[in-house]
Motif scaffolding. Structure first.
Motif, mmCIF file in Angstrom:
data_model
loop_
_atom_site.group_PDB
_atom_site.id
_atom_site.type_symbol
_atom_site.label_atom_id
_atom_site.label_comp_id
_atom_site.label_asym_id
_atom_site.label_seq_id
_atom_site.Cartn_x
_atom_site.Cartn_y
_atom_site.Cartn_z
ATOM 1 N N LEU A 63 24.357 21.899 -21.949
ATOM 2 C CA LEU A 63 24.514 20.308 -21.729
ATOM 3 C C LEU A 63 23.244 19.409 -22.224
ATOM 4 C CD1 LEU A 63 27.287 20.360 -19.230
ATOM 5 C CD2 LEU A 63 27.548 20.136 -21.717
ATOM 6 N N ARG A 64 22.194 20.370 -22.446
ATOM 7 C CA ARG A 64 20.997 19.438 -22.690
ATOM 8 C C ARG A 64 20.914 18.216 -23.342
ATOM 9 N NH1 ARG A 64 16.598 21.362 -20.414
ATOM 10 N NH2 ARG A 64 17.548 23.497 -20.563
ATOM 11 N N PRO A 65 21.625 18.338 -24.685
ATOM 12 C CA PRO A 65 21.586 17.278 -25.627
ATOM 13 C C PRO A 65 22.205 15.946 -24.888
ATOM 14 C CG PRO A 65 22.281 19.217 -26.717
ATOM 15 C CD PRO A 65 22.264 19.415 -25.260
ATOM 16 N N LEU A 66 23.054 16.049 -23.852
ATOM 17 C CA LEU A 66 23.532 14.977 -22.907
ATOM 18 C C LEU A 66 22.602 14.094 -22.106
ATOM 19 C CD1 LEU A 66 27.091 16.373 -22.152
ATOM 20 C CD2 LEU A 66 26.437 15.056 -24.253
ATOM 21 N N GLY A 67 21.384 14.792 -22.069
ATOM 22 C CA GLY A 67 20.619 14.109 -20.899
ATOM 23 C C GLY A 67 21.115 13.783 -19.673
ATOM 24 N N LEU A 68 21.733 14.683 -18.973
ATOM 25 C CA LEU A 68 22.314 14.689 -17.908
ATOM 26 C C LEU A 68 21.148 14.792 -16.539
ATOM 27 C CD1 LEU A 68 25.548 16.637 -18.214
ATOM 28 C CD2 LEU A 68 25.102 14.118 -18.542
ATOM 29 N N GLU A 69 21.411 14.416 -15.400
ATOM 30 C CA GLU A 69 20.503 14.463 -14.370
ATOM 31 C C GLU A 69 21.399 15.728 -13.460
ATOM 32 O OE1 GLU A 69 18.763 10.918 -12.115
ATOM 33 O OE2 GLU A 69 20.315 11.736 -10.735
ATOM 34 N N TRP A 70 20.434 16.496 -12.965
ATOM 35 C CA TRP A 70 21.018 17.918 -12.265
ATOM 36 C C TRP A 70 20.036 17.816 -10.985
ATOM 37 C CZ3 TRP A 70 25.108 20.420 -14.119
ATOM 38 C CH2 TRP A 70 25.283 20.240 -15.499
ATOM 39 N N HIS A 71 21.034 18.092 -10.025
ATOM 40 C CA HIS A 71 20.649 18.315 -8.513
ATOM 41 C C HIS A 71 21.027 19.595 -8.206
ATOM 42 C CE1 HIS A 71 20.486 13.647 -7.454
ATOM 43 N NE2 HIS A 71 20.744 13.735 -9.023
ATOM 44 N N ASP A 127 12.800 28.978 -11.213
ATOM 45 C CA ASP A 127 13.793 28.540 -11.851
ATOM 46 C C ASP A 127 14.329 27.013 -11.602
ATOM 47 O OD1 ASP A 127 13.869 30.476 -13.514
ATOM 48 O OD2 ASP A 127 15.583 31.736 -12.530
ATOM 49 N N ALA A 128 14.517 26.873 -10.188
ATOM 50 C CA ALA A 128 14.795 25.598 -9.574
ATOM 51 C C ALA A 128 13.912 24.387 -10.093
ATOM 52 C CB ALA A 128 14.944 25.648 -8.252
ATOM 53 N N ALA A 129 12.783 24.668 -10.004
ATOM 54 C CA ALA A 129 11.433 23.922 -10.129
ATOM 55 C C ALA A 129 11.398 23.466 -11.723
ATOM 56 C CB ALA A 129 10.142 24.358 -9.719
ATOM 57 N N THR A 130 11.874 24.528 -12.614
ATOM 58 C CA THR A 130 11.776 24.205 -13.708
ATOM 59 C C THR A 130 13.109 23.473 -14.549
ATOM 60 O OG1 THR A 130 10.539 26.103 -14.297
ATOM 61 C CG2 THR A 130 11.492 25.429 -16.130
ATOM 62 N N ALA A 131 14.196 23.851 -13.940
ATOM 63 C CA ALA A 131 15.438 23.447 -14.710
ATOM 64 C C ALA A 131 16.084 22.151 -13.902
ATOM 65 C CB ALA A 131 16.589 24.543 -14.294
ATOM 66 N N PHE A 132 15.842 22.071 -12.738
ATOM 67 C CA PHE A 132 16.583 20.651 -12.166
ATOM 68 C C PHE A 132 15.773 19.674 -11.909
ATOM 69 C CE2 PHE A 132 18.959 24.140 -10.623
ATOM 70 C CZ PHE A 132 20.164 23.850 -10.535
ATOM 71 N N ASP A 133 16.449 18.239 -11.906
ATOM 72 C CA ASP A 133 15.710 17.098 -11.793
ATOM 73 C C ASP A 133 15.451 16.722 -10.283
ATOM 74 O OD1 ASP A 133 15.683 16.187 -14.684
ATOM 75 O OD2 ASP A 133 17.822 16.489 -14.227
ATOM 76 N N TRP A 134 16.113 17.224 -9.510
ATOM 77 C CA TRP A 134 16.161 16.903 -7.799
ATOM 78 C C TRP A 134 16.512 18.225 -7.448
ATOM 79 C CZ3 TRP A 134 17.081 12.108 -4.994
ATOM 80 C CH2 TRP A 134 16.955 10.978 -6.133
ATOM 81 N N VAL A 135 15.786 18.650 -6.399
ATOM 82 C CA VAL A 135 16.509 19.559 -5.216
ATOM 83 C C VAL A 135 16.391 19.003 -4.041
ATOM 84 C CG1 VAL A 135 15.484 21.582 -4.092
ATOM 85 C CG2 VAL A 135 15.076 21.486 -6.541
ATOM 86 N N GLN A 136 17.813 18.939 -3.515
ATOM 87 C CA GLN A 136 18.026 18.196 -2.278
ATOM 88 C C GLN A 136 18.099 19.040 -0.869
ATOM 89 O OE1 GLN A 136 21.639 15.779 -2.236
ATOM 90 N NE2 GLN A 136 21.443 15.029 -4.160
#
Length: 226
Positions: free
Chosen positions: A60-68, A80-89
């Motif tokens: 879904l990268r083309p959609l420009g979503l924000e991933w938590h 992997d988390a540090a590379t792929a996600f925008d937020w780590v909660q």
């Protein structure tokens, strides 16, 4: 989704807090379901399992979503988390702070981080103790590749609304205390499908809603540890 957004908009939020954001909990949902929700206007999605999320994030990268990331983070998945996600909660120990900072790509914006707090001191729950929050928040704020945004909690389910609210209220007070040391904090993530209105009224600025948006959840599975 519109019913949830209407409830969020109509909740009696605290006047000293920004309008609450909706995080759509997409764990166990496939990429097509997430894409449909995105087409309806939702931008931010929460995942529990790193390995499950990676394929969705890539598709879904083309959609420009924000991933938590909102599930427990194992140390061996920090890269992997540090590379792929925008937020780590769900940062709840110093070891994760160091690992996330080390692996966050230099060409990416700083990783948004929340401190997960075990506000009810449940033995079965992840999260740091409330008294450990200052040191952990300081450690995150000291890392240039990380951005401390606030706190997160999953209070114990309780049929008594007064006890549920007490846990939210305790988190709100802890957020205010942490913000005196770190004035840039803007996110208190708490409240789910069954109690998000109560959470907003007690100060939540982000609510995590899954079943109320997507319907009944598919059967639970466990992510491999290796």
């Amino acid at each position: 989704m519109q019913a949830a957004l209407s409830s969020i908009d109509n909740a009696a939020r605290r006047p000293d807090r920004p309008p609450p954001r909706l995080l759509a909990v997409s764990k166990t949902r496939d990429a097509a379901a997430v894409a449909a929700m995105a087409a309806a206007g939702q931008h931010a999605f929460g995942e529990n399992y790193v390995q499950e999320a990676l394929a969705k994030i890539d598709a879904l990268r083309p959609l420009g979503l924000e991933w938590h990331l909102i599930g427990h983070l194992q140390s061996n998945k920090a890269k992997d988390a540090a590379t792929a996600f925008d937020w780590v909660q769900t940062v709840d120990r110093a070891k994760l702070v160091e690992a996330l900072a080390r692996h966050r790509p230099a060409d990416a914006p700083p990783l948004n981080v929340l401190v997960q707090v075990n506000i009810d001191d449940e033995a079965s729950k992840h999260g740091c103790r409330p008294e450990d929050v200052p040191a952990l928040a300081d450690a995150i704020a000291a890392q240039p590749r990380l951005r401390l945004r606030g706190l997160m909690a999953i209070p114990a389910p309780d049929p008594d609304p007064a006890r549920r609210r007490a846990a939210f209220r305790a988190m709100s007070a802890l957020f205010d205390a942490t913000a005196t040391r770190h004035p840039g904090l803007d996110t208190l993530s708490m409240g789910m499908s069954d109690d998000y209105v109560d959470a907003i009224e007690e100060g939540a600025t982000m609510v995590r809603i899954g079943s109320a948006l997507f319907g009944a959840r598919p059967p639970k599975h466990e992510e491999p540890t290796a």
